[in-house]
Design a protein around this motif. Structure first.
Motif, PDB file in Angstrom:
ATOM      1  N   LEU A 194       0.865  -1.300   0.017  1.00 22.95           N
ATOM      2  CA  LEU A 194      -0.018  -0.093   0.055  1.00 22.95           C
ATOM      3  C   LEU A 194       0.993   1.356   0.016  1.00 22.95           C
ATOM      4  CD1 LEU A 194      -2.914  -0.948   2.510  1.00 22.95           C
ATOM      5  CD2 LEU A 194      -3.127  -0.866   0.030  1.00 22.95           C
ATOM      6  N   GLU A 195       2.047   1.290   0.803  1.00 20.87           N
ATOM      7  CA  GLU A 195       2.603   2.196   0.853  1.00 20.87           C
ATOM      8  C   GLU A 195       3.490   2.695  -0.592  1.00 20.87           C
ATOM      9  OE1 GLU A 195       5.515   5.578   1.478  1.00 20.87           O
ATOM     10  OE2 GLU A 195       3.462   5.065   2.366  1.00 20.87           O
ATOM     11  N   GLN A 196       3.924   1.430  -1.231  1.00 24.14           N
ATOM     12  CA  GLN A 196       4.651   1.697  -2.566  1.00 24.14           C
ATOM     13  C   GLN A 196       3.310   2.297  -3.601  1.00 24.14           C
ATOM     14  OE1 GLN A 196       7.564   1.535  -3.387  1.00 24.14           O
ATOM     15  NE2 GLN A 196       7.177   2.064  -5.372  1.00 24.14           N
ATOM     16  N   ALA A 197       2.236   1.756  -3.639  1.00 25.60           N
ATOM     17  CA  ALA A 197       1.361   2.041  -4.496  1.00 25.60           C
ATOM     18  C   ALA A 197       0.933   3.540  -3.924  1.00 25.60           C
ATOM     19  CB  ALA A 197      -0.105   1.291  -4.366  1.00 25.60           C
ATOM     20  N   ARG A 198       0.981   4.220  -3.063  1.00 25.52           N
ATOM     21  CA  ARG A 198       0.752   5.338  -2.691  1.00 25.52           C
ATOM     22  C   ARG A 198       1.642   6.365  -3.170  1.00 25.52           C
ATOM     23  NH1 ARG A 198       2.383   9.519   0.049  1.00 25.52           N
ATOM     24  NH2 ARG A 198       4.275   8.152   1.037  1.00 25.52           N
ATOM     25  N   GLY A 211      -6.230  -4.617  13.151  1.00 23.22           N
ATOM     26  CA  GLY A 211      -5.736  -4.289  14.303  1.00 23.22           C
ATOM     27  C   GLY A 211      -4.038  -4.480  13.818  1.00 23.22           C
ATOM     28  N   MET A 212      -3.778  -5.675  12.912  1.00 25.19           N
ATOM     29  CA  MET A 212      -2.506  -5.759  12.675  1.00 25.19           C
ATOM     30  C   MET A 212      -1.910  -4.849  11.426  1.00 25.19           C
ATOM     31  SD  MET A 212      -2.088  -9.710  12.621  1.00 25.19           S
ATOM     32  CE  MET A 212      -2.607 -11.068  13.951  1.00 25.19           C
ATOM     33  N   LEU A 213      -2.873  -4.503  10.583  1.00 27.00           N
ATOM     34  CA  LEU A 213      -2.834  -3.568   9.496  1.00 27.00           C
ATOM     35  C   LEU A 213      -2.694  -2.204  10.251  1.00 27.00           C
ATOM     36  CD1 LEU A 213      -5.507  -4.659   6.960  1.00 27.00           C
ATOM     37  CD2 LEU A 213      -2.941  -4.805   6.505  1.00 27.00           C
ATOM     38  N   ARG A 214      -3.427  -1.897  10.936  1.00 23.02           N
ATOM     39  CA  ARG A 214      -3.221  -0.418  11.526  1.00 23.02           C
ATOM     40  C   ARG A 214      -1.761  -0.446  11.978  1.00 23.02           C
ATOM     41  NH1 ARG A 214      -8.276  -0.933  14.857  1.00 23.02           N
ATOM     42  NH2 ARG A 214     -10.009  -0.326  13.385  1.00 23.02           N
ATOM     43  N   GLU A 215      -1.391  -1.344  12.713  1.00 22.97           N
ATOM     44  CA  GLU A 215      -0.184  -1.261  13.345  1.00 22.97           C
ATOM     45  C   GLU A 215       1.044  -1.076  12.385  1.00 22.97           C
ATOM     46  OE1 GLU A 215       2.604  -4.327  16.023  1.00 22.97           O
ATOM     47  OE2 GLU A 215       0.514  -4.228  16.482  1.00 22.97           O
ATOM     48  N   HIS A 216       0.980  -1.618  11.139  1.00 22.96           N
ATOM     49  CA  HIS A 216       2.003  -1.516  10.216  1.00 22.96           C
ATOM     50  C   HIS A 216       1.877  -0.401   9.219  1.00 22.96           C
ATOM     51  CE1 HIS A 216       2.715  -5.518  12.392  1.00 22.96           C
ATOM     52  NE2 HIS A 216       3.911  -5.389  12.047  1.00 22.96           N
ATOM     53  N   LEU A 217       0.718   0.001   9.116  1.00 26.85           N
ATOM     54  CA  LEU A 217       0.601   1.104   8.001  1.00 26.85           C
ATOM     55  C   LEU A 217       1.510   2.307   8.043  1.00 26.85           C
ATOM     56  CD1 LEU A 217      -3.155   1.544   7.469  1.00 26.85           C
ATOM     57  CD2 LEU A 217      -1.606   0.332   5.795  1.00 26.85           C
ATOM     58  N   ASP A 218       2.129   2.865   7.059  1.00 30.13           N
ATOM     59  CA  ASP A 218       3.111   3.982   7.099  1.00 30.13           C
ATOM     60  C   ASP A 218       2.135   5.079   7.439  1.00 30.13           C
ATOM     61  OD1 ASP A 218       4.151   6.235   5.105  1.00 30.13           O
ATOM     62  OD2 ASP A 218       5.622   5.151   5.685  1.00 30.13           O
ATOM     63  N   LYS A 219       2.614   6.193   8.347  1.00 29.81           N
ATOM     64  CA  LYS A 219       1.916   7.283   8.549  1.00 29.81           C
ATOM     65  C   LYS A 219       1.393   8.081   7.574  1.00 29.81           C
ATOM     66  CE  LYS A 219       4.644   8.374  12.530  1.00 29.81           C
ATOM     67  NZ  LYS A 219       3.917   7.860  13.627  1.00 29.81           N
ATOM     68  N   GLU A 220       2.019   8.035   6.245  1.00 29.45           N
ATOM     69  CA  GLU A 220       1.384   8.821   4.925  1.00 29.45           C
ATOM     70  C   GLU A 220       0.156   7.805   4.438  1.00 29.45           C
ATOM     71  OE1 GLU A 220       2.253  11.790   3.939  1.00 29.45           O
ATOM     72  OE2 GLU A 220       3.240  11.706   5.780  1.00 29.45           O
ATOM     73  N   VAL A 221       0.274   6.828   4.584  1.00 29.26           N
ATOM     74  CA  VAL A 221      -0.836   5.736   4.347  1.00 29.26           C
ATOM     75  C   VAL A 221      -2.187   5.985   5.048  1.00 29.26           C
ATOM     76  CG1 VAL A 221      -1.789   3.422   3.810  1.00 29.26           C
ATOM     77  CG2 VAL A 221       0.612   4.183   3.020  1.00 29.26           C
ATOM     78  N   GLN A 222      -1.895   5.996   6.388  1.00 31.26           N
ATOM     79  CA  GLN A 222      -2.927   6.326   7.421  1.00 31.26           C
ATOM     80  C   GLN A 222      -3.570   7.482   6.965  1.00 31.26           C
ATOM     81  OE1 GLN A 222      -1.029   6.137  11.310  1.00 31.26           O
ATOM     82  NE2 GLN A 222      -0.246   4.078  10.902  1.00 31.26           N
ATOM     83  N   LYS A 223      -2.833   8.511   6.523  1.00 29.38           N
ATOM     84  CA  LYS A 223      -3.712   9.727   6.266  1.00 29.38           C
ATOM     85  C   LYS A 223      -4.554   9.493   5.071  1.00 29.38           C
ATOM     86  CE  LYS A 223       0.540  12.655   7.772  1.00 29.38           C
ATOM     87  NZ  LYS A 223       1.257  13.624   7.162  1.00 29.38           N
ATOM     88  N   VAL A 224      -4.558   8.649   4.245  1.00 28.37           N
ATOM     89  CA  VAL A 224      -5.350   8.637   3.322  1.00 28.37           C
ATOM     90  C   VAL A 224      -6.691   7.605   3.584  1.00 28.37           C
ATOM     91  CG1 VAL A 224      -3.807   9.331   1.438  1.00 28.37           C
ATOM     92  CG2 VAL A 224      -4.054   6.935   1.685  1.00 28.37           C
TER      93      VAL A 224
END
Length: 143
Positions: A84-88, A106-119
């Motif tokens: 997801l980060e690379q695609a962003r 919960g596991m996904l949330r824990e590993h998402l990059d901050k910039e991905v979390q923003k979208v």
């Protein structure tokens, strides 16, 4: 027009659907499989548990400290997050919706990059990863 990705996932399977705008039909664009995500812990171990004998006590098996199947699901969440980060970075989507089994979300949330979390604009705490595109779309529309 805004490109929206919807990631549906559990610990063993993930799919990405794409839509252009909120009212458009979903189209599946990518699928991922983690066959070890559903494996039983005993199927993933290389050898037997360690043995322990305390002073004057009979030997017994020690419980494993890490559930290997759980470890495989965490690694799957990490891999999806990296994708997801690379695609962003490649600007393949503008907004992201997550729909996953509660524990895996919960596991996904824990590993998402901050910039991905923003979208991320919506989260569905439910496993709909095995539904077809139309079923996923109607489930999301009902929210």
């Amino acid at each position: 027009m805004t490109t929206i990705w919807t990631l549906t996932a559990d610990g063993s399977r993930a799919r990405i659907f794409q839509a252009h705008g909120m009212e458009r039909d979903l189209e599946e664009i990518k699928g991922f499989v983690n066959p070890l995500g559903r494996a039983k812990d005993g199927e993933l171990r290389d050898d037997a548990q360690g043995r322990f004998a305390g002073k004057g006590e009979p030997m017994h098996s020690m419980a494993p400290r890490i559930d290997q199947a759980e470890k495989e699901r965490v690694e799957f969440a990490r891999m999806l997050s990296q994708y997801l980060e690379q695609a962003r970075v490649e600007q393949r989507y503008d907004k992201l919706r997550l729909a996953a089994a509660p524990k895996f979300l919960g596991m996904l949330r824990e590993h998402l990059d901050k910039e991905v979390q923003k979208v991320v604009f919506e989260e569905l705490n439910e496993d709909i990863s095995r539904l077809g595109a139309r079923e996923v779309q109607s489930r999301l529309a009902a929210r």
